[in-house]
Design a protein around this motif. Structure first.
Motif, PDB file in Angstrom:
ATOM      1  N   ASP A 143     -42.719 -27.206  28.511  1.00 62.91           N
ATOM      2  CA  ASP A 143     -41.558 -28.054  28.795  1.00 62.91           C
ATOM      3  C   ASP A 143     -41.949 -29.144  29.776  1.00 62.91           C
ATOM      4  OD1 ASP A 143     -39.029 -28.961  28.422  1.00 62.91           O
ATOM      5  OD2 ASP A 143     -38.011 -27.357  29.500  1.00 62.91           O
ATOM      6  N   ILE A 329     -33.087 -29.224  28.197  1.00 62.19           N
ATOM      7  CA  ILE A 329     -32.788 -30.653  28.339  1.00 62.19           C
ATOM      8  C   ILE A 329     -31.410 -30.819  28.981  1.00 62.19           C
ATOM      9  CG2 ILE A 329     -32.432 -32.847  27.133  1.00 62.19           C
ATOM     10  CD1 ILE A 329     -34.166 -31.727  24.854  1.00 62.19           C
ATOM     11  N   TYR A 427     -38.120 -35.965  23.163  1.00 65.46           N
ATOM     12  CA  TYR A 427     -38.484 -34.592  22.834  1.00 65.46           C
ATOM     13  C   TYR A 427     -39.566 -34.611  21.772  1.00 65.46           C
ATOM     14  CZ  TYR A 427     -35.259 -35.456  18.913  1.00 65.46           C
ATOM     15  OH  TYR A 427     -34.630 -35.990  17.824  1.00 65.46           O
ATOM     16  N   SER A 437     -42.626 -26.972  21.906  1.00 67.93           N
ATOM     17  CA  SER A 437     -41.820 -28.183  22.079  1.00 67.93           C
ATOM     18  C   SER A 437     -41.711 -28.564  23.551  1.00 67.93           C
ATOM     19  CB  SER A 437     -40.415 -27.970  21.504  1.00 67.93           C
ATOM     20  OG  SER A 437     -39.669 -27.095  22.327  1.00 67.93           O
ATOM     21  N   GLY A 439     -38.912 -31.396  26.055  1.00 69.46           N
ATOM     22  CA  GLY A 439     -37.740 -32.272  25.999  1.00 69.46           C
ATOM     23  C   GLY A 439     -37.208 -32.582  27.381  1.00 69.46           C
TER      24      GLY A 439
END
Length: 1188
Positions: A143, A329, A427, A437, A439
């Motif tokens: 992240d 987020i 993102y 991932s 974001g």
């Protein structure tokens, strides 16, 4: 509610972050097209932290990305007090224009487990930058987060974690910061265990971090501090992380987005304010209280609205219909939208992946998307595909764009500054390594730098001339110069437009005009030459009465006092100032003077300045001749107002003006007192009567305040003068003056006056309509009786003292009728209310430490349509004043007196005494001692028989003050236990409280109806010697010393009890017969008009007393013992006067006859000379020639 469920085991993927290497963007347009005004979350100082709640930290990596926005080289420093390999972290590097750098920091700075450390990381830069933090596990980025500048941090936060296991960190930005956390989860900290609902208190210094980790979800935990702090939250087995946004920056309208309308993600909505109503698409309406939250799944895009600001978080789990591993987020609220965002995407993802697939979601109004640019080009015309999704039931569109793979810097701009702002979320995911991932929001426009203008000077001087810095939204390159910017000020006599100039990319400066008002006023800003004013804010205009002048003006030989300049004397002016206050490097200044006159609407105004001296050395002193002032600038021949100011040379544009304040100028009079009669003709009415004595005036905080400035000049013979606290409906004010013996003075020269305009509310008009006519009638001519005819002294005959009440200590109450009793409650209570006059006065009582005593900790008052004012002491013993729920910034201002809607507020420099006087007839003084408070209150006579509450019913009878809300009356000799039960009937219910609550506290925090105090009354004879020495015969003092064990507490009770005793003694109506009038042709002695006082009348020589007695005595009925006599001329004197008049007539007639004879003879001689035609001139010339 829906809850997040684990979708499977986390898989490990590799993403190697670039280490300490500066790179440029992959796309040329990034640097070629970048604007010089960048993202709104930029700053020069950041404090970051990395929190963790995952597996072994040996495989974790931390990175910081810094993006430079300046067109010059930027120096960046990353540092921490935490030692890495025996040394504090310190790294310094330079960024070229538009460059960025990704830097790894030691894993030792990761906060892991519950701990106290100095692992806060500070990033400083010489120009504005954006900062992003990235967290990696075994090289895989799990992240990232947007860093929030220190200038945008706050005092209150809510933890949002979106997991059943979580951690959060608090990092101090200043030393000795007190923090309180109301927990929603279980934690053990420094050897003590805490459960949900417990309050955890600790203190942190600058860069000191407290990291709390638990096996439960901390979401909804409330964090509150007395100084700005940075907070970070993380959760999950493989950490997701976000820097928290302070509550002050939350919004009420959040638009969530997804790449595809079918993408489903997990969301959380958290409330801070109790009773928050939230509307969620396909869910409906929910009511949330402090720390409560909703969480669940939402598809595509939509609008979540709330009745009060909320926080909305997104757990990103789906991109383009593909599942990805989570990232956290912050969903931007519409209130946080901005105009330009610069942001970075992460470096390559390791191995051969080629980096992340990067995306952005842009939310903008549908009719404004044509002016949205990406890297300098219209987004709709760019080469990248744009997916448009209309946000249901709104006027907004979500634009989803897939950016190139890999790292880079990008800029999204709304190029029309008057159009809709936008939001950007960044993102991405890595498809090779199991869809890891990241974001974060690209930037957030926080309240301190949006259309709600940010002012560097909040309190403005009435005379103006100050540099007024205004922070605006960051706009595009063509607009940011603000060449057409204008500031519009509401000055009290109309709107004034001032041209502005820019000092940096988002700041303009205007020089303030002269204001003809006090109190709050609005400021508007235009960027299109005054066509529109989309930006606005509020400032406070301070009266010149309350501020020291920046230049002092005196005459070298004469001191007339109160800024008076006497031009009838040959006495030069000496101007002095502090040369360092003018500005660094200012070598010379210009001296300018402004005279005054009416404007076209009849308002007194300052005229254009006239230069007296130019290029004066800035050494802090100059002498100016009276002749220069008379010749160069003053055009009138009667008293006027003049202001001097100096203006620095060498400043680029619109230099500051450093004013002297307003000076009253006296001159050679060519006009008499009658010239001012037009200004004097409106006699003030509707004013409060004057108290009869100084003792009465000094304790009447409802109506009067001491005002002794230069009274020896304006009121010779007076020792003290008071002015009314508030003005009448037409702006008038009362002044009352007293002699050395404490009795009121009436009439000239020392008596007070009824001023047409109160100087506190209408400084300029007071000078014009009251002060200058006084100069013309009382100083320049001897017509002071004429002045007092139109500005009369009040004779106190109608004065009725206000009714006092009080509360102090372990609450001892004195009712409005004088009943004294003790009531120890814990909660919020109704002190007094009136339905007829719409009065509400409530108090808050809390248990004092861990005793059986309670104390006052807050008061709140509201009346008619006035603002609500609340005074309280915070947990850190800070004095807080809230007006309509907003904290008044008292400590940052030199101003100690404020005028709000319906009341006047003043306070001492140490905030130990706060005075509130309402126009509608109630005044309260709050006395503050550390962590408890006392008060005195006064109500005027219109409240008689119109109030109810703990302070009684105000009918003059203390025996019926224990009146219940239903009207029944309790025995006035009831026991303390019975009084306690009675007092609980005045406990305020939640729906009727008018208090503003500072989260995490609310009504229930203070609601303790089951609290039982001690009902034992101590025997004074059993008190210790120390208590007896302190308290004497004061039962209240002895009670508090025994109940609390604190002599200082008891001493405060003794002091306030003494104050109320003094007020009660002086609040007795005195019978006054009033001013008896004047007698022509006589001398009157005696200026006191109270009972048994006498007035003597003695006629002038040649006059005899008729139609009355020479001595009048004031009787107990309020009437004089007889009417005033008259003095008539005696008959012998009249005969003498008659003879004298006859003689004068003969003399005048004789003089006229003599003049006629002389004129006739003169005419005859002239005619004779013409007849002879003698050339006298020729004969004279001939004689001169002969003499040579």
């Amino acid at each position: 509610m829906e809850s997040l469920k684990c979708q499977g085991l986390w898989l490990l993927v590799l993403l190697i972050l670039a280490t300490s290497e500066q790179v440029k963007a992959d796309h040329p347009s990034t640097l070629d097209k970048q604007p010089t005004c960048f993202g709104i979350s930029r700053g020069k100082n950041f404090i970051l932290g990395f929190t963790d709640h995952a597996l072994d930290s040996s495989f974790k990596y931390l990175s910081i990305v810094v993006v430079a926005f300046s067109d010059q080289q930027t120096n960046v420093t990353i540092s921490s007090k935490h030692h890495v390999e025996g040394q504090p972290l310190y790294e310094r590097f330079d960024l070229e224009a538009g460059g960025y750098r990704t830097t790894n920091v030691s894993i030792e700075l990761l906060m892991d487990g519950t701990e106290r450390s100095f692992k806060g990381i500070e990033v400083t830069a010489t120009s504005e930058v954006s900062v992003y933090g990235f967290f990696a596990f075994s090289g895989f980025t799990t992240d990232g987060f947007l860093g929030i500048p220190v200038s945008n941090l706050g005092l209150q936060y809510i933890v949002a974690s979106l997991y059943y296991t979580s951690s959060f960190a608090v990092i101090g930005t200043e030393d000795s910061t007190s923090v309180q956390v109301t927990l929603r989860g279980t934690v053990t900290f420094e050897g003590q265990s805490y459960s949900p609902g417990d309050q955890l208190n600790f203190m942190v210094d600058r860069l000191e971090a407290i990291h709390l980790e638990g096996s439960e979800d901390f979401t909804g935990s409330v964090i509150q501090a007395n100084k700005p702090i940075a907070t970070f939250t993380s959760s999950g087995w493989y950490t997701v992380i976000e820097q928290s946004v302070p509550v002050k920056s939350w919004g009420q309208n959040h638009i969530y987005t997804a790449f595809q309308s079918t993408d489903q993600n997990f969301y959380q909505i958290i409330a801070y304010f109790s009773g928050t109503s939230v509307t969620i698409p396909n869910i409906g309406n929910l009511n949330l209280n402090t720390g409560e939250f909703w969480e669940g799944w939402l598809s595509g895009s939509g609008l979540v609205s709330s009745s009060q600001p909320t926080l909305m978080m997104q757990m990103l789990v789906s991109i383009n219909n593909s599942g990805v591993w989570e990232s956290l987020i912050q969903v931007p609220a519409i209130e946080q939208f901005g105009y330009v965002f610069g942001f970075a995407t992460p470096p390559n993802a390791g191995a051969d992946s080629g980096g992340y697939f990067n995306f952005i979601n842009i939310v903008v109004k549908t009719n404004a998307q044509e002016t949205v640019h990406l890297n300098g080009s219209p987004i709709n015309g760019s080469q990248v595909p744009v997916h448009e999704n209309k946000v249901p039931n709104t006027t907004y569109t979500a634009l989803s764009v897939q950016l190139p793979k890999g790292e880079g810097v990008y800029f999204v701009e709304q190029t029309d500054p008057l159009s809709s702002p936008l939001s950007v979320i960044v993102y991405g995911y890595d498809s090779v390594y199991y869809s890891e991932s990241y974001g974060y929001a690209a930037g957030l426009s926080l309240p301190s730098n949006r259309q709600i203008l940010h002012f560097s000077t909040y309190y403005l001087r009435e005379l103006g001339g100050e540099t007024f810095r205004i922070t605006l939204p960051c706009l595009q390159d063509e607009v940011q110069s603000y060449k057409t910017s204008k500031c519009k000020f509401l000055t009290g006599i109309g709107n004034i437009l001032i041209s502005g100039h820019s000092v940096d990319s988002d700041t303009i400066v205007c020089i303030t005009p002269t204001f003809y008002m006090n109190g709050f006023t609005s400021v508007y800003v235009s960027l299109d030459e005054g066509e529109t004013f989309p930006y606005s804010g509020v400032v406070y205009i301070t009266s010149e009465e309350y501020l020291p002048p920046l230049i002092t003006v005196n005459q070298t030989q004469t001191s007339t006092g109160n800024g008076v300049i006497d031009l009838t004397k040959d006495d030069d002016l000496l101007l002095t100032w502090n040369p360092y206050s003018v500005g660094e490097g200012i070598e010379t200044v210009n001296i300018i003077m402004q005279d005054s006159d009416y404007n076209g609407d009849g308002h007194p105004v300052l005229l254009e300045g006239v230069s007296l001296k130019n290029n004066v050395l800035n050494n802090g002193k100059i002498q100016i001749s009276i002749e220069l002032i008379n010749d160069k600038s003053l055009t009138t021949t009667w008293p006027s107002l003049v202001a001097f100011y100096l203006q620095p040379n060498g400043q680029q544009s619109s230099p500051n003006r450093f004013y002297s304040g307003v000076n009253r100028v006296t001159k050679f009079m060519t006009k008499s007192c009658s010239f001012f009669l037009k200004r004097l003709k409106n006699i003030p009415t509707g004013l409060p009567p004057c108290p009869c004595t100084f003792a009465q005036a000094s304790v009447d905080s409802l109506n009067f305040v001491l005002s002794n400035e230069f009274i020896s000049f304006y009121h010779p013979g007076a020792k003290d003068c008071f002015r009314s606290t508030t003005s009448s409906s037409i702006g008038s004010g009362q002044q009352c003056c007293y002699a050395k013996d404490g009795n009121i003075l009436i009439g000239p020269p020392g008596g007070g006056t009824a001023d047409r305009y109160s100087p506190e509310d209408h400084f300029w008009k007071h000078q014009w309509y009251d002060v200058l006519p006084w100069f013309g009638c009382c100083k320049s001519t001897q017509n002071c009786k004429t002045y007092y005819k139109y500005r009369p002294s009040d004779d106190c005959s109608k004065y009725v003292p206000p009714w006092p009440a009080a509360g102090t200590g372990d609450p001892h109450i004195t009712s409005l009728d004088g009943k004294r009793f003790t009531f120890n409650g814990a909660g919020e209570f109704l002190m007094s209310s009136s339905i007829l006059h719409d009065l509400i006065f409530q108090s808050r009582m809390e248990v004092y430490h861990q005793t059986n005593a309670s104390v006052y900790t807050a008061f709140v008052v509201q009346m008619n349509d006035s603002s609500t004012v609340q005074v309280q002491v915070s947990n850190s013993s800070e004095v807080l004043v809230l007006v309509d729920g907003e904290q008044l910034l008292m400590r940052s201002s030199l101003v100690k007196v404020y005028h709000f809607r319906g009341f006047r507020l003043s306070f001492t420099s140490d905030f130990s005494e706060i005075r509130i006087a309402f126009n509608a007839g109630i005044a309260i003084i709050v006395y503050i001692k550390h962590d408890f408070m006392s008060f005195t209150a006064q109500l005027n006579e219109k409240f008689k028989d119109q109030v109810q509450g703990l302070l009684g019913n105000l009918n003059g009878d203390p025996e019926d003050d224990f009146r219940f809300p239903d009207g029944t009356i309790m025995n006035p000799e009831s026991s303390m236990k019975e009084i306690h039960k009675y007092g609980l009937h005045w406990l305020v219910i939640k729906e009727e409280s008018i208090f503003t609550y500072l989260s995490p506290y609310d009504y229930n925090t203070y609601f303790l109806p089951d609290f039982l105090p001690t009902f034992d009354v101590p025997n004074p004879h059993d008190a210790s010697p120390e208590i007896k020495d302190l308290c004497g015969h004061s039962l209240e003092c002895i009670f508090d010393a025994v109940a609390t064990g604190s002599l200082s507490f008891a001493n405060e009770t003794l002091l306030v009890t003494g104050i109320i005793d003094n007020i009660q003694k002086s609040s007795v109506k005195l019978v006054s017969c009033g001013f008896p009038g004047s007698v022509d042709n006589a001398i009157m002695t005696g200026s006191v008009y109270l009972v048994n006082s006498t007035v003597e009348v003695k006629c002038f020589d040649g006059f005899t007393l008729e139609n009355g007695l020479p001595s009048l005595t004031c009787q107990s009925t309020g009437q004089w013992s007889s009417t005033l006599p008259s003095c008539t001329m005696m008959k012998d004197a009249l005969a003498d006067v008659g003879l004298s008049l006859l003689a004068i007539i003969f003399i005048v007639l004789g003089a006229i006859s003599l003049c006629l004879i002389i004129i006739i003879i003169t005419i005859f001689i002239v005619k004779q000379k013409q007849k002879n035609k003698i050339d006298v001139g020729s004969l004279d010339m001939l004689r001169v020639g002969d003499s040579k």
